[in-house]
Design an enzyme around this catalytic site. Sequence first.
Site, PDB file in Angstrom:
ATOM      1  N   LYS A  58       0.834  -1.212   0.000  1.00  0.00           N
ATOM      2  CA  LYS A  58       0.000   0.000   0.000  1.00  0.00           C
ATOM      3  C   LYS A  58       0.866   1.259   0.000  1.00  0.00           C
ATOM      4  CE  LYS A  58      -0.418  -0.198   5.011  1.00  0.00           C
ATOM      5  NZ  LYS A  58      -1.231  -0.721   6.117  1.00  0.00           N
ATOM      6  N   ARG A 153     -11.123  -0.142  14.765  1.00  0.00           N
ATOM      7  CA  ARG A 153     -10.985   0.643  13.555  1.00  0.00           C
ATOM      8  C   ARG A 153     -11.901  -0.001  12.503  1.00  0.00           C
ATOM      9  NH1 ARG A 153      -5.041   1.643  11.080  1.00  0.00           N
ATOM     10  NH2 ARG A 153      -5.455  -0.513  10.516  1.00  0.00           N
ATOM     11  N   TYR A 275      14.561  30.020   8.957  1.00  0.00           N
ATOM     12  CA  TYR A 275      13.277  30.651   9.270  1.00  0.00           C
ATOM     13  C   TYR A 275      13.042  30.705  10.777  1.00  0.00           C
ATOM     14  CZ  TYR A 275      11.747  30.555   4.408  1.00  0.00           C
ATOM     15  OH  TYR A 275      11.630  30.777   3.071  1.00  0.00           O
ATOM     16  N   MET A 323      11.365  24.450   2.832  1.00  0.00           N
ATOM     17  CA  MET A 323      10.726  23.673   1.764  1.00  0.00           C
ATOM     18  C   MET A 323      11.732  22.881   0.938  1.00  0.00           C
ATOM     19  SD  MET A 323       8.312  24.982  -1.357  1.00  0.00           S
ATOM     20  CE  MET A 323       6.931  25.530  -0.378  1.00  0.00           C
TER      21      MET A 323
HETATM   22  C1  LIG Z   1      -0.396  -1.815   6.692  1.00  0.00           C
HETATM   23  C2  LIG Z   1      -0.969  -3.074   7.150  1.00  0.00           C
HETATM   24  C3  LIG Z   1      -0.148  -4.176   7.412  1.00  0.00           C
HETATM   25  C4  LIG Z   1       1.362  -4.092   7.381  1.00  0.00           C
HETATM   26  O1  LIG Z   1       1.819  -3.562   8.595  1.00  0.00           O
HETATM   27  P1  LIG Z   1       3.372  -3.386   8.914  1.00  0.00           P
HETATM   28  O2  LIG Z   1       3.405  -2.875  10.287  1.00  0.00           O
HETATM   29  O3  LIG Z   1       3.887  -2.400   7.920  1.00  0.00           O
HETATM   30  O4  LIG Z   1       4.004  -4.706   8.739  1.00  0.00           O
HETATM   31  C5  LIG Z   1      -0.751  -5.365   7.755  1.00  0.00           C
HETATM   32  N1  LIG Z   1      -2.094  -5.464   7.837  1.00  0.00           N
HETATM   33  C6  LIG Z   1      -2.907  -4.421   7.600  1.00  0.00           C
HETATM   34  C7  LIG Z   1      -4.377  -4.589   7.739  1.00  0.00           C
HETATM   35  C8  LIG Z   1      -2.376  -3.197   7.261  1.00  0.00           C
HETATM   36  O5  LIG Z   1      -3.195  -2.164   7.044  1.00  0.00           O
END
Ligand SMILES: *Cc1c(COP(=O)(O)O)cnc(C)c1O
Length: 379
Positions: A58, A153, A275, A323
């Site tokens: 992802k 969640r 800054y 930046m």
């Molecule tokens: C992102 C995610 C993972 C991976 O988690 P890591 O801590 O990066 O290994 C596994 N399961 C779900 C549902 C996730 O959203």
Amino acid sequence: MEARRAMAAPALKFDESVGYPSAMPRPIRATIRASALRHNLKLAREAAGQAKLWAVLKANAYGHGLERAALALAEADGYAVLDFQEAARLRLAGVTKPILMLEGFFRPLDVNLLFKYDLTPVIHNAEQVELLRHLDFPSALDLYLKVNSGMNRLGFGVDAVRVQYNALRLLPGVREITLMTHFADAEGEEGIVGQLRWFEELVRGLEAPRSLANSAALLRFKEAREGWARPGLMLYGCSPFADWSAADIGLRPAMTLASELIAVQELAPGERVGYGFGFEAKEPMTIGVVACGYADGYPRHAPTGTPVLVKDRRSRVVGRVSMDMLCVDITDVEEAYIGTPVTLWGENLPAEEVAAAAGTVAYELLCALAPRVPVHEEP
Ligand SMILES: *Cc1c(COP(=O)(O)O)cnc(C)c1O
């Protein structure tokens, strides 16, 4: 008047030979090492034992590039994403392995894409189940049923898991259902014991495969190594733990963000930097200006003291990150000039350390890498 006008309108001629794409980019670049990704996957494989592995890709593979990471992680058993664009891109790139949609589908129209791209959705809310119940399945579908074991969640809790499982089990188009949950503190003090116990309670008697472990659970808890594990962070070479480093685990950083000094300033005591005049020299100092700023993905909230490597010497950020630039202390780094290489994170400077100094986590640094940063791939 005439002379002035002539001067105000110089004859500009665009010289194609120096224009894009032959122009040199700024000195900053991210190097992505495919060999590190492969190595880290091997470690995940060893930790997983008999369990299969979803490589979590992802967020553009945590900033490493979706297709690039998928190719390097070709030994995974499947890929997990959450965006349909990412899933489609993987299929267009020739991926034939299973693809898990970590948040299932978002809108009714998305359901077509599940079949078009042969995706495995995570079903986590009642609307999704309703939609599937009224669907004329064009082909069989594997799916994951998300169980809320305490993170609150996504997923079904105590009053809904069985109801939804049974509803889905009755649908002729549904092939395999995997029971999945996610841990809130696998890397922290609480660990997974409480959530795992509650999960087992919620799904007791349901004969179905499991998917439990993220990186931290996979590395730390044997009891979570069941079915299909879902490592993300560790594949990119970072440790999820505060007290167990990537090097100690044996992980290799896959991304190195590096740039160069583009200016040097000598400061007298009392002179200030950047800054808000965010840093003041107490004694004579030499400051290097690095071509890297928050528009490259470096965290603006990284305070004075955040570690950097100038050449191979450890140094620190001074003053506020801007930046396009940040400043580092090179008082004690002999032979630091304009053009001297600077590592922001990666090889020899774990992103975890930089993240900790900046009050965040390596995840955020990696996936914030900005599109304007040129990427160099190493095999
Ligand atoms: C992102 C995610 C993972 C991976 O988690 P890591 O801590 O990066 O290994 C596994 N399961 C779900 C549902 C996730 O959203």
